[in-house]
Motif scaffolding. Sequence first.
Motif, short mmCIF file in Angstrom:
data_model
loop_
_atom_site.label_atom_id
_atom_site.label_comp_id
_atom_site.label_asym_id
_atom_site.label_seq_id
_atom_site.Cartn_x
_atom_site.Cartn_y
_atom_site.Cartn_z
N LEU A 59 -24.66 41.18 -16.72
CA LEU A 59 -23.38 41.86 -16.60
C LEU A 59 -22.37 41.43 -17.68
O LEU A 59 -21.22 41.85 -17.65
CB LEU A 59 -22.77 41.59 -15.21
N HIS A 60 -22.84 40.59 -18.61
CA HIS A 60 -22.03 40.18 -19.77
C HIS A 60 -20.72 39.49 -19.35
O HIS A 60 -19.63 39.87 -19.78
CB HIS A 60 -21.71 41.40 -20.66
N PHE A 61 -20.86 38.47 -18.51
CA PHE A 61 -19.70 37.65 -18.15
C PHE A 61 -19.24 36.86 -19.37
O PHE A 61 -20.04 36.48 -20.23
CB PHE A 61 -20.08 36.66 -17.04
N HIS A 62 -17.95 36.58 -19.42
CA HIS A 62 -17.44 35.72 -20.48
C HIS A 62 -16.20 34.97 -19.97
O HIS A 62 -15.55 35.39 -19.01
CB HIS A 62 -17.08 36.52 -21.74
N GLY A 63 -15.90 33.84 -20.62
CA GLY A 63 -14.73 33.05 -20.25
C GLY A 63 -14.79 32.59 -18.80
O GLY A 63 -15.82 32.13 -18.32
N ASN A 64 -13.66 32.73 -18.11
CA ASN A 64 -13.57 32.26 -16.72
C ASN A 64 -13.60 33.42 -15.72
O ASN A 64 -12.99 33.36 -14.66
CB ASN A 64 -12.31 31.42 -16.52
N GLN A 65 -14.33 34.49 -16.04
CA GLN A 65 -14.39 35.65 -15.14
C GLN A 65 -14.95 35.30 -13.76
O GLN A 65 -14.54 35.88 -12.76
CB GLN A 65 -15.22 36.77 -15.78
N LEU A 66 -15.89 34.35 -13.72
CA LEU A 66 -16.42 33.93 -12.43
C LEU A 66 -15.32 33.34 -11.57
O LEU A 66 -15.22 33.64 -10.37
CB LEU A 66 -17.55 32.91 -12.62
N ASN A 116 -20.82 45.69 -13.90
CA ASN A 116 -19.91 44.88 -14.71
C ASN A 116 -19.12 43.94 -13.80
O ASN A 116 -19.05 44.14 -12.57
CB ASN A 116 -18.95 45.78 -15.52
N PRO A 117 -18.52 42.90 -14.37
CA PRO A 117 -17.75 41.95 -13.55
C PRO A 117 -16.59 42.60 -12.80
O PRO A 117 -16.24 42.15 -11.71
CB PRO A 117 -17.24 40.95 -14.59
N GLN A 118 -16.02 43.66 -13.37
CA GLN A 118 -14.88 44.32 -12.71
C GLN A 118 -15.28 44.93 -11.37
O GLN A 118 -14.49 44.94 -10.42
CB GLN A 118 -14.30 45.39 -13.64
N GLY A 119 -16.51 45.45 -11.30
CA GLY A 119 -16.98 46.01 -10.04
C GLY A 119 -17.08 44.95 -8.95
O GLY A 119 -16.74 45.19 -7.79
#
Length: 460
Positions: A59-66, A116-119
Motif C-alpha cells: 500500500l506504499h506506506f511512508h513516514g509516520n502514516q501507521l 491505500n493508507p487513506q482507506g
Amino acid sequence: MLAGFKKYLRGQESRPGEVKLLRKLDFFILSFCCLTYFFNYLDRSNLSNAYVSGMKEELHFHGNQLNVINTIFTVGYILGQIPSNLALTYMAPRIFFPTMIVFWGGLTMITAAVHNPQGIMAIRFFLGLAESSTFVGTHYILGSWYTEKELGKRSGIFTASGLAGTMFGGFIQTGIHSSLDGARGLSGWRWLFIIDGLITIPIALYGLFLFPDTPATTRAPYLTAAERALAVSRIPEASRARTPLDVTFIKKLFGTWYWYGFVMLWIIAGETESFSTNTLLALYMKAHPTQTYSIAQLNNYPTGVPAVGILSTLFWATLTDFMGGKRYLVGFFIGITGIVTSSLILARSSSTATVFGAYYWAGAVYACQATFFAWCNDVMRYQDDRLRSVVIASMNLGSNAVNAWWSIVFYSADLAPQFTRGMWAMIGCSIALMGWTGGIVWMTVREERGLSEEMVEDEK
C-alpha cells in the motif's frame, strides 16, 4: 449511602447458593466478554502485524502514516467511550454488545479491500467507535455483578484475554501468511482481516441469547428466581440508583474526587503501557541497524511482551483480591518497572539481548489495567450506577485522548530503534504514577475513616 454501606457489609459472608451463582456468572459473563475482547485486541494488533508482513510495501506506506492511522482509530475510540457506557444504562447489554461486535467485525473484513493508507484511515475511525464499547463496558458490567473480594481476579482474566489476542495475533498472521498468501489473488495480510472479521459473528449470536445483562434487569434462562434475588442482594442499594442525565448529574460528577482521581490515574498509567500498545519491540526489530529479521520473527518474537503481561495481570489481580483489594500496590510495582526498563533501553551499552529482555519485562505493566479499573469499581461501589459508568468511561477516554498525540510525539515509527524521547517520557510517567497512586490511597483512607465515624455516631 451510609445505610447501604452497613447493609452491604453485613451481607459479605458467603450465603447459600452463592458459589453456584458465581459459577454460572463466571461461565457466561467471562466467556462472552473474554472472547469479545480477545478478537477486539486481535484486530488492533493485527494492523501492526499486517504492516510488517507486506502491507507497508503493497500500500506504499511512508513516514509516520501507521501512527496517524492508530491516532485516527484512537479518536473514534475516544468519542465512543462515554456514549457507549451510558447506553448500557438504557439498553440491554445483551442487545448492545452484539450489535457493536457485528459492526466492528464487518469493518474489519472491509479492511481487506483497501488499496491505500487513506482507506484504512477512514475505516479505523468507525472501527474505533464500535470497539469503544468493549473494554469500559465490560468493566462496568463486572462491577455490577461482583463484590470487592471477587472483582480483581475477574477483571484480570478479562484483561488477559485481550493480551492473548495481541500475543496470538503474531502466530495467526504467520500461519495465514504461510498458508493463504496469494490464495485467490489476495495477500496474506488481507486474509487476516477477512478471517478475523468472520469469527466475530458466532460470538455476537452467543451474547444475544445468553448474556445476563445486569442483576436488576437479567432475564437469563439459566438463572433461577432465587439466584436473581441473591444477585441483587449482593449489590449495595446505593449503586442501583440511576441519576437522571441533567445539570444535577454533572455537578455531582465533578463535585467529587472520583472523576479527577481515577481519570488522571489512568491517563498516567495508560502511558506506561506504551511499550506494548505501540508495538515498540516489532518496530525496534524492523529498524535494527545491524540485524535483519524474517517476517516470522517480526511477528513471533514480540509475542513475549503480552505473554509477560498475561502472567503479571493474573498474578496481581489475584493477589490484590486475596489481600482485600490493595490495588495500589500495582501502581508502585509499575512505577519501578517503567524506570528500570526504560533505563536499560536508553543505555547505549545495552546489547540487543538486554533490550529484548527490557521490552519483555515491560510487558508486566499491563497489570494496571485490571487492578486500576477494579479499584475504581471498589471505591465507587456505594455510588449510583450511572455515575460509576461515566467515571469508568472517562478513565479510558482521558488515557486515549492523551495517547492520540503521545504516540506520535514519543513513539513514531521513524524514531525507531531506540525511541530516546519516549524512554525519558516513560521514566517521567513512572515517577508520576507512584505519586498519584499515593494520593488516591490517602483520599480513600480518609473517606473510609469518615464512613466509619458516621457509623459509630449512628449506633450511639
